[in-house]
Structures are given as structure tokens and as C-alpha cells.
Design an enzyme around this catalytic site. Structure first.
Site, mmCIF file in Angstrom:
data_model
loop_
_atom_site.group_PDB
_atom_site.id
_atom_site.type_symbol
_atom_site.label_atom_id
_atom_site.label_comp_id
_atom_site.label_asym_id
_atom_site.label_seq_id
_atom_site.Cartn_x
_atom_site.Cartn_y
_atom_site.Cartn_z
ATOM 1 N N ARG A 18 0.808 -1.226 0.000
ATOM 2 C CA ARG A 18 0.000 0.000 0.000
ATOM 3 C C ARG A 18 0.839 1.274 0.000
ATOM 4 N NH1 ARG A 18 -3.998 -0.326 4.763
ATOM 5 N NH2 ARG A 18 -2.769 -2.120 5.443
ATOM 6 N N TYR A 373 34.227 24.929 -8.480
ATOM 7 C CA TYR A 373 34.085 23.796 -9.398
ATOM 8 C C TYR A 373 34.469 24.213 -10.799
ATOM 9 C CZ TYR A 373 31.750 19.750 -11.558
ATOM 10 O OH TYR A 373 31.467 18.599 -12.253
#
Ligand code: UD1
Ligand code: MG
Length: 474
Positions: A18, A373
Site C-alpha cells: 500500500r 568547481y
């Protein structure tokens, strides 16, 4: 404290269909932790250290989540008694009492576990102890049937119950204790001649009675504590109850939550004394907040530590590895990731600091970005103590800004800056006097030529007359 007299068997082999999920049900999280781990934590707090978690096939992820607790495989899902028997091999050498719990009841407390143990260890040594409760809506719970003398006669599953039995308000929570010397014999005697064709754990009560063995009841008054989670809506109910508990704990420990209902905590959030938390603050896993910290409204904080006296927010984001030092100020629209911000430093507006150190007392101006980065790897930025980073600076990592250095606003810094130096990469200012007015006049005339009929021609009179020809280079 380890106790050798009680072992727990936690049933978690159910599929949880469920939940409509690829993930095993017991791994769905409440307050940032899998449900089954809440159960294990309550067991640890109640000093039950010997635990076997019963899992189904292809539930390696559950085994990993519950480690170092042992797991036992129930290859076929034939019922709760069958599931407990799956743990027998793991407990062969163990002669103590057996506590059975479900992995999908994340709100069960250590106090209730302790009460179950106290009862089965009581002087009358009952063979079985059942944890009962009286829910507002008894729905399809198993009913606890008492004999005329008030003793426990049986548990009848809803599907097998008569109309009269269904009217009984006392229900079985599923938590059960079995006395060590009779536990396996009782479980072995359970059959499957019932409505579901399953081996019901609950049958042990009637079996014990037939054998002249007594059972006892422990009743829990808070039905939330034994609620089982079977669907997402129930998961949300469990989450809400857990959040209430965590917030109450934080307040009891000396934190002020201005609008408690809007603060979301993680199971492991630690908050010191005299901390104020504004409305709409989210704490993910692994956050430690020291004393006298002010967390202002709308912050998102995860995997971060904040030392005493710091101010964070409003609208700040602390990501994993953010370490905010004493008396630091982190202001609005600032994101900090994997960075140490040392004592008294200020990062107050619109800034990203990632993979960095900001030295004590440094000031990082509005709009500063650590460019950590390069598209392939992350690099570090080191800002020295007392450094001043002007607004809108881009610090291209790897880069070091020395102690006390000043970076001019708008600079792009690609190399190391020595201590106490000024570095500035701003383009020179060029000023052309009167250019704007001339431009307006020129463009205005052009527009008038293009649209002569529809509107009145634009007037030039607003252009400042006689602008001087001052010219300046900066
Ligand atoms: C069970 C009780 C019922 C009680 C209710 C409380 C039985 C027979 N019934 O019913 O009296 O009111 O809980 O919520 O015990 N499981 C396994 N292997 C199995 C079957 C179940 O591991 O073969 C696990 C499930 O994953 C779950 C737990 O046991 O965690 C309970 O099973 P479930 O099917 O939910 O039992 P209920 O019908 O709810
Ligand atoms: Mg159930």
C-alpha cells in the site's frame, strides 16, 4: 548497559504494497530515519541489545540499514507467528524472553518496551504479555478477549471475529512478549486454520491458556504510539506526531521556537540552550546547534554545526560540512557548503562559500562567490583572518587570500593574494560627459521620424541643455 535476558524480534518482511513504492516499507523515513531504525533505537534505549530483524527476500537494503542488528530471512510470508519462527536459528543459544515488535511502528517508546519487560519479569511470570490499546476507531485490529475473571483469554483477528467480538474496544497493538522457556513451543503449536490461512502470532494467547499458562495485558493509552504505517498518508501522520515530540524535546531543553508547528527537525538534531529558532526552519540530518544561537526564519540546514553565539539567516542555507564558528553572522540568501567559518566572521548577503575556510573576523561582501568547481573537480578557497572581500568578488579556486588582505569589489581573483595586500581586477571607469543626453536626443528624433502620424512628435526640451564636455578616465 547490555541485557541478556530479553531479545527482540522485529518483523519487517511485509511487502508494504500500500506504500506503492519500490522501497521496502520499513525503510521509509520518519524524521529523516528509516522507520525500522526508530524501533531499534527504542530497543537500545530500553537496554535490549540483542535484536533479530526478520526480512523478506531481496531486502538487502533493510539488512544494511539495521546493521549491526542481525537479520533472519522469512522466505515465504506465511504470517506473524511464522515470521517470528524465522528468527529461531539466530536465537538458538538464547534462553531468555522474546519481545516481538513490528518494523512499521516507528513511534513506540522505550518506556513502553520497559513496561512490557517489567510485566513479563513480574513475580507471576506470565507466559505471554500483550500490549493492548483502545483506539478511537478499532477498525480491523485484532480484538483482545478477556475471560469472565478478567484474565486474558485470546486474541481474535478481525476477519475471524464474531459480531460480539468485533464490538470489543480493546485491541492488539502487535507488540508481544513471550517467556523464554515456553516461547518456541507456543509458536510451534500455532496452526493456520483461519480466515487468512496464516500462522497468527496472536494465537499463542489461547494456546497458552489451554496449557494452563497465564497471559497478561499491558495497556498503552496513547494510540499514536502503536500506530502502524501502511500507506503514505499514515507515514505523514507518524511524521507529524514525531515532529511534535522532537519540538517538545527541543523546547524542554531550553530552545525557543517562535512558531513550533513550522519547524521541521531531524531525529538527530541537537539544539543547545537559549537558542531561538524562527518560523519555517528545516533541519535535515546531522545538525548540531550550540547555545545562544539565533536561527532566523526560513533557513534550510543539513549536516552542519553552528557554534555558540552565531546568527544564521533569515533565508540561509547551510549544507553538509558547514561549520559555523562562534559569533559568526551568516545572513540572507547565503549558502555555505563544506566550509569552516571561523570566530566572528561575517558572510551577510547573497553569497556562496563552498570548499573553503573563512578566517576569524573576515568580512565577505555581498554577492561573493567561491568558484569551487571547474566542471571536473572541486577546489578550495582559503580566506585569511581579518580579510575583507569586496562585494561581487569571484574567488576562483584553488586560491588563498592572505590574512588582512583586501579584495576590491567586483574583482575576479585567480591567484593567491599576500597578507595585507590590496588586490583589484576591476576594469577602469570611462566617463563620457553628456553622452546620455545626446543619445536621448538622437534616439528621440529617430522615433519621431518613424512614427510621424499617430502620435505627437517627442519634445527634446527635457534634455539637459549645455552639458559640459567633462571627460574622466578612472
Ligand atoms: C497484526 C495482528 C493484529 C494487530 C495488528 C496491529 C497478527 C496475526 N495480527 O495484524 O492482531 O491488531 O497487527 O497492527 O499478528 N509480517 C512479516 N511476515 C509475515 C507477516 C507479517 O514479517 O509473514 C510483518 C509485517 O511486515 C508487519 C507485521 O508483521 O510489520 C504485522 O503484519 P500485518 O500483516 O500488518 O498484520 P496485521 O494484519 O496488521
Ligand atoms: Mg498491519
Amino acid at each position: 548497559m547490555t541485557d541478556k535476558t530479553t531479545a527482540a524480534v522485529v518483523l519487517a518482511a511485509g511487502l508494504g504494497t500500500r506504500m506503492k513504492s519500490a522501497r521496502p516499507k520499513v525503510l521509509h523515513e520518519v524524521a529523516g530515519r528509516p522507520m525500522v531504525c526508530h524501533v531499534l533505537d527504542a530497543l537500545r534505549t530500553a537496554a535490549v541489545d540483542r535484536t533479530v530483524v526478520v526480512i523478506g527476500p531481496e531486502m538487502g537494503a533493510v539488512a544494511a540499514a539495521v546493521a549491526p542488528a542481525a537479520t533472519a530471512l522469512q522466505a515465504e510470508r506465511l504470517g506473524t507467528a511464522h515470521a517470528v519462527l524465522a528468527a529461531r536459528d539466530a536465537l538458538t543459544a538464547f534462553g531468555g524472553d522474546i519481545l516481538v515488535l513490528f518494523g512499521d511502528t516507528p513511534l513506540l517508546t522505550a518506556e513502553t518496551i520497559a513496561a512490557m519487560r517489567r510485566r513479563i519479569e513480574g513475580p507471576d511470570r506470565p507466559a505471554v504479555v500483550v500490549l493492548g490499546f483502545q483506539p478511537r476507531d478499532p477498525a480491523a485490529y485484532g480484538r483482545v478477549i478477556l475471560a469472565a475473571d478478567g484474565s486474558l483469554a485470546a486474541i481474535v483477528e478481525y476477519k475471524d471475529a464474531t459480531e460480539a467480538e468485533r464490538r470489543v474496544p480493546l485491541c492488539n497493538s502487535g507488540v508481544m512478549a513471550l517467556r523464554g522457556d515456553v516461547a518456541w513451543a507456543l509458536l510451534d503449536a500455532v496452526g493456520n486454520a483461519n480466515a487468512k490461512g496464516e500462522y497468527y502470532l496472536t494465537d499463542v494467547v489461547a494456546i497458552a491458556r489451554r496449557r494452563g499458562l497465564g497471559s497478561a495485558l499491558v495497556e498503552v493509552s496513547d494510540e499514536g504510539e502503536v500506530m502502524g504505517v501502511n500507506a503514505r498518508a499514515e507515514l505523514a501522520v507518524a511524521e507529524a506526531i514525531m515532529q511534535d515530540r522532537l519540538r517538545s524535546r527541543a523546547m524542554a531543553n531550553g530552545a525557543t521556537l517562535i512558531d513550533p508547528a513550522s519547524v521541521h527537525l531531524s531525529w538527530d538534531t541537537t539544539i543547545g540552550r537559549d537558542v531561538t529558532i524562527g518560523p519555517h526552519v528545516f533541519f535535515g540530518r546531522g545538525v548540531r546547534i550550540g547555545d545562544d544561537v539565533d536561527i532566523r526564519a526560513y533557513c534550510h540546514i543539513e549536516g552542519a554545526t553552528v557554534e555558540p553565539g552565531a546568527i544564521v539567516g533569515p533565508f540561509a542555507r547551510l549544507r553538509p560540512g558547514a561549520r559555523i564558528g562562534r559569533d559568526v553572522h551568516i545572513g540572507n540568501f547565503v549558502e555555505i557548503k563544506e566550509a569552516l567559518v571561523e570566530t566572528g566572521a561575517k558572510v551577510n548577503h547573497l553569497t556562496y562559500v563552498g570548499d573553503a575556510r573563512v578566517g576569524a573576523g573576515a568580512n565577505v561582501g555581498a554577492g561573493t562567490i567561491t568558484c569551487n568547481y571547474d566542471g571536473f573537480a572541486k577546489h578550495r578557497t582559503d580566506i585569511g583572518a581579518g580579510a575583507f572581500i569586496g562585494s561581487n568578488a569571484a574567488l576562483v579556486a584553488p586560491v588563498t587570500i592572505g590574512d588582512g588582505a583586501v579584495v576590491g569589489a567586483g574583482s575576479v581573483i585567480t591567484g593567491d593574494v599576500p597578507a595585507d595586500a590590496l588586490v583589484i581586477t576591476r576594469a577602469p571607469v570611462k566617463e563620457v560627459a553628456g553622452w546620455a543626453a545626446k543619445n536621448r536626443a538622437r534616439k528621440g528624433a529617430g522615433a519621431a521620424k518613424r512614427k510621424p502620424a499617430a502620435t505627437a512628435p517627442r519634445s527634446d526640451t527635457s534634455a539637459p541643455a549645455g552639458a559640459s564636455g567633462r571627460k574622466k578616465a578612472g
